[in-house]
Structure formats: structure tokens, C-alpha cells
Design a protein around this motif. Sequence first.
Motif, mmCIF file in Angstrom:
data_model
loop_
_atom_site.group_PDB
_atom_site.id
_atom_site.type_symbol
_atom_site.label_atom_id
_atom_site.label_comp_id
_atom_site.label_asym_id
_atom_site.label_seq_id
_atom_site.Cartn_x
_atom_site.Cartn_y
_atom_site.Cartn_z
ATOM 1 N N ALA A 87 51.773 -6.457 5.566
ATOM 2 C CA ALA A 87 52.297 -5.124 5.872
ATOM 3 C C ALA A 87 53.666 -4.886 5.262
ATOM 4 O O ALA A 87 54.028 -3.752 4.962
ATOM 5 C CB ALA A 87 52.356 -4.921 7.382
ATOM 6 N N ARG B 68 50.880 -2.948 -1.829
ATOM 7 C CA ARG B 68 50.525 -4.168 -1.102
ATOM 8 C C ARG B 68 49.704 -5.100 -1.990
ATOM 9 O O ARG B 68 48.804 -4.684 -2.703
ATOM 10 C CB ARG B 68 49.731 -3.811 0.149
ATOM 11 N N GLN C 47 51.479 8.920 -2.321
ATOM 12 C CA GLN C 47 51.889 8.376 -1.026
ATOM 13 C C GLN C 47 51.791 9.431 0.070
ATOM 14 O O GLN C 47 51.394 9.140 1.199
ATOM 15 C CB GLN C 47 53.318 7.838 -1.117
ATOM 16 N N ALA D 6 47.224 6.854 2.965
ATOM 17 C CA ALA D 6 47.252 6.308 4.324
ATOM 18 C C ALA D 6 48.659 6.157 4.871
ATOM 19 O O ALA D 6 48.864 6.111 6.088
ATOM 20 C CB ALA D 6 46.534 4.956 4.335
ATOM 21 N N THR D 7 49.648 6.070 3.977
ATOM 22 C CA THR D 7 51.029 5.875 4.422
ATOM 23 C C THR D 7 51.784 7.195 4.564
ATOM 24 O O THR D 7 52.995 7.200 4.739
ATOM 25 C CB THR D 7 51.786 4.976 3.421
ATOM 26 N N SER D 8 51.070 8.306 4.508
ATOM 27 C CA SER D 8 51.705 9.622 4.512
ATOM 28 C C SER D 8 52.661 9.811 5.695
ATOM 29 O O SER D 8 53.777 10.307 5.529
ATOM 30 C CB SER D 8 50.638 10.711 4.540
ATOM 31 N N LYS D 9 52.235 9.408 6.884
ATOM 32 C CA LYS D 9 53.067 9.607 8.082
ATOM 33 C C LYS D 9 54.402 8.873 7.948
ATOM 34 O O LYS D 9 55.461 9.429 8.272
ATOM 35 C CB LYS D 9 52.315 9.126 9.327
ATOM 36 N N ASN D 10 54.363 7.633 7.459
ATOM 37 C CA ASN D 10 55.594 6.859 7.310
ATOM 38 C C ASN D 10 56.494 7.455 6.235
ATOM 39 O O ASN D 10 57.719 7.500 6.375
ATOM 40 C CB ASN D 10 55.265 5.413 6.954
ATOM 41 N N VAL D 11 55.897 7.905 5.131
ATOM 42 C CA VAL D 11 56.675 8.483 4.041
ATOM 43 C C VAL D 11 57.384 9.751 4.512
ATOM 44 O O VAL D 11 58.565 9.972 4.221
ATOM 45 C CB VAL D 11 55.772 8.784 2.824
#
Length: 287
Positions: free
Chosen positions: A149, A76, A199, A203-208
Motif C-alpha cells: 500500500a 504500486r 488518478q 481507484a485512488t480518486s478519493k485520496n487524490v
Amino acid sequence: MGTYVVTGAASGMGAAVADSLRQAGHDVIGVDRDGDDVIADLSTAAGRRAAIEAVTARAGGVLAGAVLAAGLGPARGRERTIVEVNLLGVTELLEAFRPLLAASDKAKVVVFGSNSTTATPLVPARAVSRLGRGDVDGATRIIRRRGAALSGPVAYAASKIAVTRWCRVHGTRAEWAGAGIRVNVITPGPVMTPLLRSQLEGATSKNVRAFPIPVREYGTTDQLAQWVMLMLSPAADFMAGSVITVDGGTEALLRARDWPRAVPLRAVPRVLWRMYRAPKEGQIARY
């Protein structure tokens, strides 16, 4: 044995490819911002020039091949930097290295794309078009309108679409394929590199982790290196402008019916119409 240049050679898939080439007895000129044979920051024009000059000085007039693995992920707030590395860090270097590659016999080029090119939604076609014309500033402005985002993933996908299209367009031209240089693209899915590990832990672990991979496992750098080695071998002599997807089935899952697709009559390229005026027996058509 020959001399190969590998960008992004200090870690991840680039390091795995460089190691494989060295183990096979080839000379490797590694390029990376974090330290290798050539230290250069491909996100700046000066860094790209420095890389070109250093590699040219070391190559001795001939390159057997090039692997462009350096790249930035969807960070980002770094939209322009992502585009500079992922697109210009490939196209400017390859244009400069073309005489060195043409001096070899059937040189091979492998560019790292990404399956994000077919899996990322909301990528503005106008941004990709601007990148194709070399308008990085205009493309970056369009990408940033997607908001904080989305701008990182969109910049990443747009840069990979643009570089893949560049390879398909240029890779079939007389000055590339006609000069004996095979340019092809490999598009990995999630591969267990330092970037993916960060990753998965961030913080983006769930999306990954939610990203669909039909084979239910991540790729490895060794697997991708083996594919690249095949694409650098004589097995790739009959490949030009090809895109090889190695992503655990994600692209097929998401876009199963999008490709292959019959060509609509209104979109038939001129080159196909020329097939009706076939060359004489024993000749190969030139386009």
C-alpha cells in the motif's frame, strides 16, 4: 537561440516546456519512451545510454540547457522502475551532458522534483541515503518493506528527495556552477496532466482529491512551463542549487515552521566559518 534537450517531451509538463522553447525559436531535442525526436526508455541502463548517444549526436557539441521532466508516478509494484527513471534518468544523463552544457555560455538545467519530498510521510531515511550512494537495489529492498500500500508513494518520494539532493550538492560544485552551468529544481504539486487525470478517475480518486491545496485548484502544464522558461532565462543567472516550489501552497501548509530554520551551532558548515576569513576587497570567495 540555442539547443535544449527535454526528457518526457511527449506529454504533460515536458511537452508544454518543449512547445514553449520551440515557440521561442529554440531547437529542442525531445526524449520520450512514447515517441519523440529520441525514443528511449529511461528505466533501463541500455535506454539511458541510447538517449545519451542520440542526444550527443544531435547536439553538435553544445547544449544551451536541459529540462529533465521525464518521471514515473507512485505506481504500486514498480518501485525499482520509479527510482531508475526519476533518479538515474536524471543523474546519468546530466553527467553525460555536462561537457555539452559547459561548452555553452551560462547553460541552464531544470530538473523536475516534486512537493512529495516534503509531503509524503514514512519515507525511510536509509533508502534515501542508499540512493545517494547509488545503491538502487538496497534502497528498493528497504522501500518494499513498507508494504504494497505504501511502497509506490514511498519509492516516488524517495526518488524525488534523492534527485533534489543530487542537484543541490552537484549544482554548487566547481564543475557545474563554477563552469557556468546553473542547475535548479522545480517542485510542482498536483498538475493537470494525463497522470493526474488517470488518478482522479481511478481507484485512488478519493485520496487524490483529499490532498490539501490551499488555493483550491490544480496547476496547469502551461503555468509550470512558464516557470521553467523563467528558470532557463538570464533571470536565473544568479541561481544555483535552488528549489522552486509551485504547488498551490501545500508545502507551506504542511511544513510552515520547518523552513527557514536557524543553523544550530553544532551543525554550522565549515564554509560558514570561512566567512570570518573574508577575501580581499573586490574578490569573490571560492569554496
